[in-house]
Design a protein around this motif. Structure first.
Motif, PDB file in Angstrom:
ATOM      1  N   SER A   1       2.483 -36.781 -46.303  1.00  0.00           N
ATOM      2  CA  SER A   1       2.558 -35.421 -45.748  1.00  0.00           C
ATOM      3  C   SER A   1       3.218 -34.441 -46.707  1.00  0.00           C
ATOM      4  CB  SER A   1       3.346 -35.450 -44.437  1.00  0.00           C
ATOM      5  OG  SER A   1       4.718 -35.750 -44.689  1.00  0.00           O
TER       6      SER A   1
ATOM      7  N   THR B   1      -2.902 -40.544 -47.244  1.00  0.00           N
ATOM      8  CA  THR B   1      -2.160 -39.461 -47.882  1.00  0.00           C
ATOM      9  C   THR B   1      -0.773 -39.373 -47.286  1.00  0.00           C
ATOM     10  OG1 THR B   1      -2.961 -37.840 -46.269  1.00  0.00           O
ATOM     11  CG2 THR B   1      -4.259 -38.114 -48.285  1.00  0.00           C
TER      12      THR B   1
ATOM     13  N   ARG C   1       4.860 -36.319 -35.371  1.00  0.00           N
ATOM     14  CA  ARG C   1       4.618 -36.644 -36.770  1.00  0.00           C
ATOM     15  C   ARG C   1       4.349 -38.137 -36.920  1.00  0.00           C
ATOM     16  NH1 ARG C   1       6.126 -32.493 -40.036  1.00  0.00           N
ATOM     17  NH2 ARG C   1       6.016 -33.851 -41.847  1.00  0.00           N
TER      18      ARG C   1
ATOM     19  N   ASP D   1       4.728 -39.336 -43.517  1.00  0.00           N
ATOM     20  CA  ASP D   1       5.888 -38.786 -44.230  1.00  0.00           C
ATOM     21  C   ASP D   1       6.336 -39.706 -45.355  1.00  0.00           C
ATOM     22  OD1 ASP D   1       5.835 -36.635 -42.524  1.00  0.00           O
ATOM     23  OD2 ASP D   1       7.451 -37.376 -41.235  1.00  0.00           O
TER      24      ASP D   1
ATOM     25  N   ASP E   1      -1.314 -38.006 -43.736  1.00  0.00           N
ATOM     26  CA  ASP E   1      -0.079 -37.251 -43.494  1.00  0.00           C
ATOM     27  C   ASP E   1       1.076 -38.129 -43.024  1.00  0.00           C
ATOM     28  OD1 ASP E   1      -1.355 -34.958 -44.271  1.00  0.00           O
ATOM     29  OD2 ASP E   1      -1.781 -34.266 -42.232  1.00  0.00           O
TER      30      ASP E   1
END
Length: 426
Positions: A375, A373, A291, A335, A333
């Motif tokens: 996530s 953006t 991630r 977090d 994405d």
């Protein structure tokens, strides 16, 4: 033979000094035999001003390396393959002066160049999988050596160099000045199927087996240029530790991991951490097999010492982060796209009672032309700046901030802050 002189006539017919242009070419011993000593012999030889390790050779490194490259050129066009004898490295790696971390290779001296020949070509294979499996997601496990530790160095260049499967951090630049690192490729990827599947519901606990594989950390260093990097890892892409000043970073791609880190800072009560005059431009961040936990984050330890010694315990230090310009960041994405935490510990001690104690100041931060953006892991949160009441954050400006939270209304949290412009803080 241990190494050959390509300028044979010069070397044989006349004494060679460090001012001659002798080039020494190393051929590996092969059959699993250790090449460490012949590597060190070439570097220490006054007749070897240029040391060549040609492709396609792999050189077995089974011992720690302490190299003074004063006025030398080291061309690692092949691969330095560090052994997987974990017990040896745990017991013999060199200690650094930060967080009780250790290293397998020290590089020092002035006016030197290390080259890997081309992007994603020559360099280091740290054989990090053995370390990733041993740690199994446990952060800061003792004994994992930094791949390349640049210390007490000046006026030097590392270019077109690769670090594959680093044992721990790939690069650590400490107490150095005028260092350029360009055309760098870092890849830390877990291949052990025992790694748990990512589960955001439990905070992904234990699923990141390439934790602590930072691309580069700078510490007590000035006038550093980082340019044209690609990093695949599970931790910080670029991290500024205390007293990192006048640093310029251009054109870096970060795949997975935690993005750009300012910190951790304030871990040592007897040290003052300054991070000043930082410029970053053209930074791309993407999730990968790991991630992307954030694009940029700032972290300060609690204002009291807690949780034992470093690396996982500490705090009580102070300092200042100022005059930072971050521009042209593109990411997807993340977090938590941008956040600051001022209540840091890596120990198991509950430090919530000390979350108002950090005196480390973050001020004069400009965030410009960010496009990306979140996530959705933290719902609509795109900015979360939680500063200490003992050291409110001051003068943060967001210019042309174009970050969305798909499926949510963006949320901007600014706690203990003064003069935050360009975003609607709540």
């Amino acid at each position: 033979m241990l190494f050959s002189f390509t300028l044979l006539a010069l070397v044989v017919l006349a004494p060679v000094s460090t001012h001659n242009s002798g080039t020494c070419t190393l051929i590996p011993h092969g059959n699993g035999r250790d090449d460490s000593q012949q590597f060190l012999n070439a570097i220490n030889s006054p007749g070897c001003n240029v040391i060549e390790l040609p492709q396609p050779y792999t050189y077995s490194i089974q011992q720690v390396l302490n190299t003074n490259l004063q006025n030398k050129v080291l061309n690692v066009f092949g691969t330095l393959s560090f052994s997987t004898d974990l017990a040896y490295w745990i017991n013999n790696s060199f200690m650094t002066d930060f967080q009780n971390q250790v290293t397998a290779w020290i590089v020092t001296g002035s006016n030197w160049t290390i080259s890997g020949g081309a992007f994603n070509a020559g360099g280091i294979d740290g054989n990090g999988q053995a370390w990733y499996t041993r740690a199994a997601g446990f952060g800061n496990q003792a004994g994992r050596p930094i791949s390349l530790y640049v210390v007490n160095a000046s006026d030097a260049v590392i270019k077109n160099f690769s670090v594959r499967q680093p044992q721990f951090w790939a690069f650590f630049v400490d107490q150095s000045k005028n260092i350029t690192l360009e055309g760098i490729y870092v890849n830390a990827t877990n291949h052990d199927p025992a790694e748990p599947v990512s589960n955001p519901a439990n905070g992904n606990a234990g699923n990141n087996w390439v934790v602590n594989t930072d691309g580069i950390d700078t510490y007590r260093s000035d006038s550093i240029v980082i340019r044209d990097w690609t990093v695949q890892n599970g931790d910080d892409c670029v991290a500024y530790k205390g007293n990192s000043t006048n640093i310029q970073v251009y054109n870096v791609t970060c795949n997975g991991g935690q993005g750009i880190a300012f910190g951790s800072l304030g871990q040592y009560p007897d040290r003052v951490d300054y991070v000043e005059n930082i410029y970053m431009s053209d930074i791309t961040l993407r999730p990968s097999v790991n991630r992307l936990t954030g694009a940029v984050y700032f972290k300060a330890w609690v204002g009291v010492s807690a949780g034992g010694p470093p690396p996982n315990g500490g705090g009580g230090g102070t300092g200042l982060v100022s005059n930072v310009l971050l521009e042209n960041f593109n990411f997807v994405d993340a977090d938590e796209p941008l956040y600051l935490q001022s209540c840091l510990t890596y120990s198991s001690v509950n430090v919530t009672q000390y979350c108002n104690t950090s005196t480390l100041v973050f001020q004069d931060i400009t965030v410009k032309d960010f496009t990306g953006t979140s996530s959705g892991l933290n719902n609509g949160s795109v900015v979360d700046i939680v500063c200490s009441p003992a050291a409110p954050c001051q003068n943060w400006q967001f210019l042309n901030w174009n970050v969305t939270a798909p499926g949510y209304s963006p949320v901007y949290t600014c706690t203990n802050t003064e003069d935050i412009g360009g975003i609607p803080c709540s």
